[in-house]
Write a protein that holds these residues in place. Structure first.
Motif, PDB file in Angstrom:
ATOM      1  N   ILE A 130      -0.753  10.205  -0.258  1.00 63.70           N
ATOM      2  CA  ILE A 130       0.365  10.938   0.355  1.00 63.70           C
ATOM      3  C   ILE A 130       0.716  12.110  -0.559  1.00 63.70           C
ATOM      4  CG2 ILE A 130       2.788  10.837   1.068  1.00 63.70           C
ATOM      5  CD1 ILE A 130       2.305   7.833   1.636  1.00 63.70           C
ATOM      6  N   ASN A 131       0.780  13.303   0.023  1.00 59.45           N
ATOM      7  CA  ASN A 131       1.136  14.492  -0.738  1.00 59.45           C
ATOM      8  C   ASN A 131       2.361  15.141  -0.081  1.00 59.45           C
ATOM      9  OD1 ASN A 131       1.397  17.008  -1.909  1.00 59.45           O
ATOM     10  ND2 ASN A 131      -0.797  17.381  -2.034  1.00 59.45           N
ATOM     11  N   PRO A 132       3.554  14.892  -0.623  1.00 62.34           N
ATOM     12  CA  PRO A 132       4.782  15.431  -0.024  1.00 62.34           C
ATOM     13  C   PRO A 132       4.800  16.964   0.080  1.00 62.34           C
ATOM     14  CG  PRO A 132       5.297  13.818  -1.729  1.00 62.34           C
ATOM     15  CD  PRO A 132       3.820  14.077  -1.798  1.00 62.34           C
ATOM     16  N   MET A 133       4.052  17.640  -0.789  1.00 61.63           N
ATOM     17  CA  MET A 133       4.024  19.103  -0.753  1.00 61.63           C
ATOM     18  C   MET A 133       3.353  19.632   0.521  1.00 61.63           C
ATOM     19  SD  MET A 133       5.656  19.853  -3.446  1.00 61.63           S
ATOM     20  CE  MET A 133       5.360  21.582  -3.667  1.00 61.63           C
ATOM     21  N   LEU A 134       2.524  18.807   1.152  1.00 59.59           N
ATOM     22  CA  LEU A 134       1.823  19.214   2.366  1.00 59.59           C
ATOM     23  C   LEU A 134       2.450  18.622   3.636  1.00 59.59           C
ATOM     24  CD1 LEU A 134      -1.839  18.694   1.085  1.00 59.59           C
ATOM     25  CD2 LEU A 134      -0.546  20.832   1.183  1.00 59.59           C
ATOM     26  N   ASP A 135       3.524  17.890   3.469  1.00 58.49           N
ATOM     27  CA  ASP A 135       4.119  17.136   4.576  1.00 58.49           C
ATOM     28  C   ASP A 135       5.022  18.023   5.430  1.00 58.49           C
ATOM     29  OD1 ASP A 135       4.860  15.127   6.260  1.00 58.49           O
ATOM     30  OD2 ASP A 135       5.929  13.942   4.752  1.00 58.49           O
ATOM     31  N   ILE A 136       4.432  18.630   6.454  1.00 57.17           N
ATOM     32  CA  ILE A 136       5.159  19.526   7.351  1.00 57.17           C
ATOM     33  C   ILE A 136       6.137  18.718   8.194  1.00 57.17           C
ATOM     34  CG2 ILE A 136       4.907  21.174   9.258  1.00 57.17           C
ATOM     35  CD1 ILE A 136       2.003  21.612   8.139  1.00 57.17           C
ATOM     36  N   LYS A 137       7.395  19.107   8.176  1.00 57.78           N
ATOM     37  CA  LYS A 137       8.449  18.480   8.982  1.00 57.78           C
ATOM     38  C   LYS A 137       8.607  16.984   8.709  1.00 57.78           C
ATOM     39  CE  LYS A 137       7.970  21.819  12.706  1.00 57.78           C
ATOM     40  NZ  LYS A 137       7.693  22.037  14.116  1.00 57.78           N
ATOM     41  N   ASN A 138       8.197  16.548   7.506  1.00 58.99           N
ATOM     42  CA  ASN A 138       8.380  15.154   7.104  1.00 58.99           C
ATOM     43  C   ASN A 138       7.595  14.170   7.978  1.00 58.99           C
ATOM     44  OD1 ASN A 138       9.566  13.917   4.909  1.00 58.99           O
ATOM     45  ND2 ASN A 138      11.296  13.158   6.098  1.00 58.99           N
ATOM     46  N   THR A 139       6.575  14.647   8.664  1.00 53.03           N
ATOM     47  CA  THR A 139       5.787  13.819   9.577  1.00 53.03           C
ATOM     48  C   THR A 139       5.112  12.664   8.852  1.00 53.03           C
ATOM     49  OG1 THR A 139       5.396  15.719  10.990  1.00 53.03           O
ATOM     50  CG2 THR A 139       3.921  13.856  11.284  1.00 53.03           C
ATOM     51  N   MET A 140       4.444  12.963   7.735  1.00 51.94           N
ATOM     52  CA  MET A 140       3.740  11.913   7.003  1.00 51.94           C
ATOM     53  C   MET A 140       4.720  10.876   6.485  1.00 51.94           C
ATOM     54  SD  MET A 140       1.346  10.194   5.737  1.00 51.94           S
ATOM     55  CE  MET A 140      -0.042  11.137   6.230  1.00 51.94           C
ATOM     56  N   ALA A 141       5.822  11.315   5.943  1.00 55.53           N
ATOM     57  CA  ALA A 141       6.798  10.367   5.395  1.00 55.53           C
ATOM     58  C   ALA A 141       7.274   9.397   6.477  1.00 55.53           C
ATOM     59  CB  ALA A 141       7.975  11.114   4.785  1.00 55.53           C
ATOM     60  N   LYS A 142       7.576   9.912   7.650  1.00 57.83           N
ATOM     61  CA  LYS A 142       8.049   9.054   8.743  1.00 57.83           C
ATOM     62  C   LYS A 142       6.964   8.086   9.190  1.00 57.83           C
ATOM     63  CE  LYS A 142      11.353  12.443  10.421  1.00 57.83           C
ATOM     64  NZ  LYS A 142      11.648  13.464  11.433  1.00 57.83           N
ATOM     65  N   ASN A 143       5.734   8.570   9.356  1.00 55.14           N
ATOM     66  CA  ASN A 143       4.640   7.709   9.798  1.00 55.14           C
ATOM     67  C   ASN A 143       4.255   6.695   8.721  1.00 55.14           C
ATOM     68  OD1 ASN A 143       4.443   8.843  12.356  1.00 55.14           O
ATOM     69  ND2 ASN A 143       3.108  10.458  11.637  1.00 55.14           N
ATOM     70  N   ALA A 144       4.222   7.131   7.475  1.00 51.14           N
ATOM     71  CA  ALA A 144       3.917   6.213   6.377  1.00 51.14           C
ATOM     72  C   ALA A 144       4.981   5.117   6.294  1.00 51.14           C
ATOM     73  CB  ALA A 144       3.821   6.971   5.060  1.00 51.14           C
ATOM     74  N   PHE A 145       6.220   5.485   6.503  1.00 55.76           N
ATOM     75  CA  PHE A 145       7.299   4.495   6.465  1.00 55.76           C
ATOM     76  C   PHE A 145       7.139   3.459   7.573  1.00 55.76           C
ATOM     77  CE2 PHE A 145      11.630   2.930   7.197  1.00 55.76           C
ATOM     78  CZ  PHE A 145      11.907   2.455   5.914  1.00 55.76           C
ATOM     79  N   ARG A 146       6.741   3.905   8.755  1.00 53.21           N
ATOM     80  CA  ARG A 146       6.511   2.951   9.863  1.00 53.21           C
ATOM     81  C   ARG A 146       5.413   1.951   9.504  1.00 53.21           C
ATOM     82  NH1 ARG A 146       5.229   6.273  15.052  1.00 53.21           N
ATOM     83  NH2 ARG A 146       4.748   4.188  15.815  1.00 53.21           N
ATOM     84  N   ILE A 147       4.337   2.440   8.901  1.00 59.52           N
ATOM     85  CA  ILE A 147       3.237   1.558   8.492  1.00 59.52           C
ATOM     86  C   ILE A 147       3.709   0.612   7.392  1.00 59.52           C
ATOM     87  CG2 ILE A 147       0.923   1.490   7.468  1.00 59.52           C
ATOM     88  CD1 ILE A 147       0.568   4.340   8.826  1.00 59.52           C
ATOM     89  N   LEU A 148       4.430   1.139   6.429  1.00 58.45           N
ATOM     90  CA  LEU A 148       4.947   0.326   5.336  1.00 58.45           C
ATOM     91  C   LEU A 148       5.913  -0.745   5.846  1.00 58.45           C
ATOM     92  CD1 LEU A 148       5.025  -0.193   2.330  1.00 58.45           C
ATOM     93  CD2 LEU A 148       6.801   1.558   2.134  1.00 58.45           C
ATOM     94  N   GLU A 149       6.726  -0.410   6.824  1.00 59.11           N
ATOM     95  CA  GLU A 149       7.623  -1.401   7.426  1.00 59.11           C
ATOM     96  C   GLU A 149       6.834  -2.556   8.051  1.00 59.11           C
ATOM     97  OE1 GLU A 149      11.831   0.237   8.998  1.00 59.11           O
ATOM     98  OE2 GLU A 149      10.085   1.072  10.052  1.00 59.11           O
ATOM     99  N   SER A 150       5.753  -2.234   8.750  1.00 54.74           N
ATOM    100  CA  SER A 150       4.925  -3.281   9.364  1.00 54.74           C
ATOM    101  C   SER A 150       4.303  -4.183   8.303  1.00 54.74           C
ATOM    102  CB  SER A 150       3.819  -2.664  10.218  1.00 54.74           C
ATOM    103  OG  SER A 150       4.366  -2.020  11.331  1.00 54.74           O
ATOM    104  N   ALA A 151       3.775  -3.575   7.251  1.00 55.81           N
ATOM    105  CA  ALA A 151       3.169  -4.359   6.174  1.00 55.81           C
ATOM    106  C   ALA A 151       4.215  -5.239   5.497  1.00 55.81           C
ATOM    107  CB  ALA A 151       2.499  -3.437   5.164  1.00 55.81           C
ATOM    108  N   THR A 152       5.386  -4.684   5.248  1.00 56.92           N
ATOM    109  CA  THR A 152       6.455  -5.439   4.596  1.00 56.92           C
ATOM    110  C   THR A 152       6.916  -6.600   5.463  1.00 56.92           C
ATOM    111  OG1 THR A 152       7.179  -3.452   3.430  1.00 56.92           O
ATOM    112  CG2 THR A 152       8.761  -5.260   3.578  1.00 56.92           C
ATOM    113  N   GLU A 153       7.082  -6.354   6.751  1.00 58.25           N
ATOM    114  CA  GLU A 153       7.471  -7.427   7.676  1.00 58.25           C
ATOM    115  C   GLU A 153       6.448  -8.559   7.642  1.00 58.25           C
ATOM    116  OE1 GLU A 153       7.995  -8.266  12.440  1.00 58.25           O
ATOM    117  OE2 GLU A 153       8.102  -6.205  11.730  1.00 58.25           O
TER     118      GLU A 153
END
Length: 133
Positions: free
Chosen positions: A99-122
């Motif tokens: 994950i490279n926050p410097m390339l994350d246009i409109k926070n898209t990666m952060a939001k999608n990565a968080f959704r995946i991380l939530e599933s793994a955590t659950e």
């Protein structure tokens, strides 16, 4: 699932009987079946370390990475795969890489990565008790 490899990696995978699910096979079987097959291949392992590389996502979901590759997983597929893998009581760690926050246009990666991380955590939080040996 590794989408692009070099010959030394291919040789190493062949020598060690490492299965690489190509995109078409992954789509045909689906993330739950692939996850179950992976866990079956690792059944002799005591502990499993899951490393999820966001480069495996299709670039429309993973703009915040340095090496996007066309035709990749959807966020839902990634969630389902990570959930299936992390339900195993043998999973001791889950990481998300590239994950490279410097390339994350409109926070898209952060939001999608968080959704995946939530599933793994659950999945980790709801792992069944390990079987007594």
């Amino acid at each position: 699932m590794v989408r692009s490899t070099e010959e030394p990696e291919n040789t190493l995978m062949r020598q060690n009987s490492i299965k690489n699910y190509k995109y078409q096979e992954f789509n045909e079987k689906g993330p739950q079946q692939v996850g179950q097959e992976v866990l079956e291949r690792l059944k002799e392992c005591d502990l499993i370390y899951v490393s999820f590389d966001v480069d495996s996502l299709d670039p429309k979901f993973s703009r915040g990475t340095g090496t996007p590759v066309a035709i990749g997983l959807t966020v839902t597929q990634a969630q389902d795969l990570c959930y299936t893998l992390c339900r195993s009581p043998k999973v001791c760690c889950f990481e998300m890489v590239e994950i490279n926050p410097m390339l994350d246009i409109k926070n898209t990666m952060a939001k999608n990565a968080f959704r995946i991380l939530e599933s793994a955590t659950e999945a980790i939080l709801n792992q069944p008790e390990p079987l007594a040996t």
